[in-house]
Design a protein around this motif. Structure first.
Motif, short mmCIF file in Angstrom:
data_model
loop_
_atom_site.label_atom_id
_atom_site.label_comp_id
_atom_site.label_asym_id
_atom_site.label_seq_id
_atom_site.Cartn_x
_atom_site.Cartn_y
_atom_site.Cartn_z
N SER A 62 0.66 -0.62 -0.07
CA SER A 62 0.04 -0.41 -0.17
C SER A 62 0.91 1.43 -0.17
O SER A 62 2.00 1.31 0.29
CB SER A 62 -0.88 -0.16 1.20
N GLY A 63 -0.15 2.55 -0.42
CA GLY A 63 1.12 3.55 -0.55
C GLY A 63 2.50 3.97 0.96
O GLY A 63 3.10 3.54 0.28
N TYR B 55 9.62 -3.19 -5.03
CA TYR B 55 8.57 -3.40 -6.19
C TYR B 55 7.51 -4.35 -6.18
O TYR B 55 7.63 -5.27 -5.57
CB TYR B 55 9.27 -4.05 -7.88
N MET C 93 6.76 -2.89 2.18
CA MET C 93 6.02 -2.32 1.00
C MET C 93 4.46 -1.63 1.78
O MET C 93 3.96 -1.24 1.36
CB MET C 93 5.97 -3.37 -0.36
N ALA D 290 8.15 6.24 -1.03
CA ALA D 290 7.66 5.24 -2.16
C ALA D 290 7.06 5.93 -2.95
O ALA D 290 6.55 7.25 -2.82
CB ALA D 290 6.57 4.67 -1.06
N GLY E 130 4.43 5.58 -6.30
CA GLY E 130 3.61 4.87 -7.03
C GLY E 130 2.44 5.07 -8.27
O GLY E 130 2.12 6.61 -8.54
N TYR E 131 2.03 4.71 -8.92
CA TYR E 131 1.21 5.60 -9.63
C TYR E 131 0.06 4.23 -9.38
O TYR E 131 0.24 3.23 -9.38
CB TYR E 131 1.45 4.95 -11.40
N GLY F 112 -2.55 -0.59 -8.57
CA GLY F 112 -1.75 0.39 -8.33
C GLY F 112 -0.11 -0.05 -8.15
O GLY F 112 0.15 -1.51 -7.65
N SER G 19 -0.83 9.46 -9.38
CA SER G 19 0.62 9.18 -9.02
C SER G 19 0.30 9.69 -7.07
O SER G 19 -0.66 10.51 -6.69
CB SER G 19 1.83 9.51 -9.37
N LYS H 165 4.16 0.78 -7.23
CA LYS H 165 5.01 1.04 -6.67
C LYS H 165 5.97 0.73 -6.47
O LYS H 165 6.01 -0.80 -6.95
CB LYS H 165 4.29 0.62 -5.23
N GLU H 166 7.14 1.49 -5.89
CA GLU H 166 8.68 1.17 -5.88
C GLU H 166 9.09 1.67 -4.44
O GLU H 166 8.25 2.87 -3.78
CB GLU H 166 9.28 1.40 -7.35
#
Length: 562
Positions: free
Chosen positions: A69-70, A314, A562, A273, A275-276, A229, A262, A231-232
């Protein structure tokens, strides 16, 4: 290779019966909702001196392994669940220090003045967190209260009583080879019986999907909609790091008719963090959410944060985003849906963990009351009734028009939702409804031109395979493919022919690729070992021919924080 899985009845006849364990409550899924429900049940049991046995099944190899998650977390529900969370060491270490909302063009960024930001985009009092770490901490609190947690054991089958109510679940069999036959390491799954079973599998849960169909839980509801979603996690130059900075963007690189945006959150320890999110109701089959995310990072207002930085993790996960009008009926005989399994995420706030925790608590309250009264296997009607009277319902009601407005395009959606929130305070006399499921929105490839995405530079932008590598994803190679096809001919005859093979683009993990066989004919190759369990294929496949089922226990990504 064609799979010829032996039917469960045959395996049971040969190796059965399955061992069974009895509990008062079985919870499927060890995320925020499931753990909150378990903690609340044990709290009530201690308060009222009425013992309740609770267990959690988690498909990941450990709690948090599959959590992505974000995330910016609203602590409201956590404070209700564990008022002394700070003293207990909850990993909410980075309060939000600044909000920025940017509208991007290809080369410029326009900051929205904070006084024009709706309340949903204001994060004062919230925390930038690793939700995986929060979940691991919640797991410690649950186990300290006596909750039994079984990681690495996915619930693969729903068990029913003779009257049709849910009796519990069975874990998946172990030691089945790629051809579907038992090996020397074969081990029959175990049954877990419960007076009530709570399903907290997360977005597009495998068993939740079955329950919705069996009990017709979506009757009279707007179609559910989802986003993916991606995320990196980066470690960046300390000089560029600003702990607690929260940036959201809309606009480029997506076209205005495609919903998405984003996030870029500065955590502790010089980590960011990024992400898109792309709404899965998009029409263009050539669109690749993964490539859009990589392209987004090249924007000058975004790329500046990553100079001299290093990508360290990732992942990807579907998001249930339909809102209040798409929530299914939450209860059925013997069980309930909680968290993102049902769809409690507040899409306008890009937040779901507080909603998941609250829904788990509400379901736990109803289950405990029923158990204390000696009831079992009935509908926990007190749960949806309590939800309708809760602050969570009010919050989702205020946000109810967000996704329907944004599906009408960036500019129209932003203006109308701004009016909805700033002028009408979420109390508009109308409620908009989503009208189509995401897979119905994809249009034939003939209506579009292919999108030319730039090649990765392996410094700021990357390809799928190198990304999957740092997700620590692993599946036993000889197990049956868990991405099943109802009709093996459909991917080539329909998806490739009509939609240019969209599964090769919407999957963020290079699971699907179209190759030539020895005769030169097209065929779909499924690289199931790459699967990060995001569920996008199960949602977006235009023919709904792909069905995600549980792989052998412990498989999938292994996210550290993450």
């Amino acid at each position: 290779m064609t799979q010829t899985l032996l039917p469960e009845s045959s395996l049971l006849a040969q190796y059965g019966p399955r061992e069974a364990m009895e509990y008062d409550v079985v919870i499927v899924g060890g995320g925020p909702a499931g753990l909150a429900a378990a903690i609340r049940l044990k709290q009530l049991a201690a308060e009222q001196n009425h013992e309740v046995s609770v267990c959690i099944l988690e498909k990941g190899g450990e709690l948090g392994a599959h959590i992505l998650s974000g995330a910016v977390m609203d602590p409201q529900a956590l404070t209700e669940l564990l008022p002394d969370w700070k003293e207990l060491g909850a990993p909410l270490n980075t309060p939000v220090s600044e909000d920025r909302f940017l509208f991007l063009t290809e080369s410029k960024a326009y900051k929205t003045p904070n006084f024009l930001l709706p309340a949903c985009f204001q994060n004062h009092g919230n925390y930038v967190v690793s939700l995986a770490n929060v979940v691991r901490w919640l797991g410690q609190q649950a186990e300290a209260l006596g909750v039994e947690v079984f990681p690495g054991f996915p619930a693969a089958e729903i068990l029913y009583n003779e009257d049709g109510s849910v009796k519990g679940v069975a874990t998946g069999n172990m030691g089945i080879d790629r051809a579907g036959q038992p090996t020397a390491a074969f081990q029959l799954g175990m049954e877990l019986h419960a007076k009530y079973t709570l399903f907290a599998e997360g977005s597009r849960g495998h068993l939740g999907k079955q329950l919705m169909e069996k009990f017709n839980l979506n009757q009279d509801k707007a179609p559910q909609t989802y986003g993916i979603g991606i995320k990196e996690l980066w470690e960046i130059d300390p000089a560029l790091h600003q702990a607690g900075l929260v940036i959201h963007t809309a606009g480029w690189p997506l076209k205005n008719d495609t919903y998405g945006g984003s996030f870029l959150y500065h955590l502790e320890n010089n980590q960011v963090a990024v992400g898109y999110v792309v709404g899965l109701g998009y029409a263009n089959p050539y669109l690749s959410p993964f490539e859009e995310f990589q392209r987004y990072k090249t924007h000058p207002e975004i790329s500046k944060f990553f100079k001299g930085g290093k990508r360290i993790s990732y992942g990807a996960r579907a998001i249930t985003a339909g809102g209040l009008q798409s929530l299914p009926k939450l209860v059925f005989g013997g069980g309930a849906l909680i968290g993102c399994e049902a769809g409690f995420l507040n899409g306008s706030r890009i937040k779901g963990s507080h909603a998941a925790i609250k829904s788990g608590m509400l379901a736990a309250d109803a289950a405990f009351t029923a158990l204390a009264a000696g009831r079992q296997y009935d509908e926990l009607s007190a749960y949806p009734a309590a939800f309708e009277q809760s602050w969570l319902h009010e919050e989702l009601h205020v946000a109810r028009n967000f996704k329907p407005w944004m599906s009408k395009g960036l500019y129209t959606g932003s203006i109308m939702f701004g009016i909805d929130q700033l002028l009408l305070r979420g109390k508009a006399p109308w409620t908009l409804r989503n009208t189509h499921a995401d897979h119905e929105c994809l249009r034939p490839a003939a209506a579009f031109q292919p999108i030319a995405y730039p090649k990765p530079d392996n410094v700021l932008t990357f390809d799928r395979l190198s990304s999957v590598f740092i997700s620590n994803t692993n599946h036993a190679e000889d197990q049956p493919i868990h991405l099943t096809l109802k009709d093996p001919a459909v991917p080539v005859q329909v998806n490739l022919a009509e939609y240019a093979g969209p599964e090769a683009r919407y999957c963020p993990a290079a699971v699907y690729e179209f190759i030539k066989d020895e005769a030169g004919a097209d065929k779909l190759q499924i690289n199931a070992q790459n699967c990060v369990h995001c569920k996008t294929c199960d949602i977006k496949d235009p023919t709904q021919n792909i069905v995600w089922v549980t792989p052998e226990g412990g498989g999938g990504p292994n996210y550290p924080n993450m």
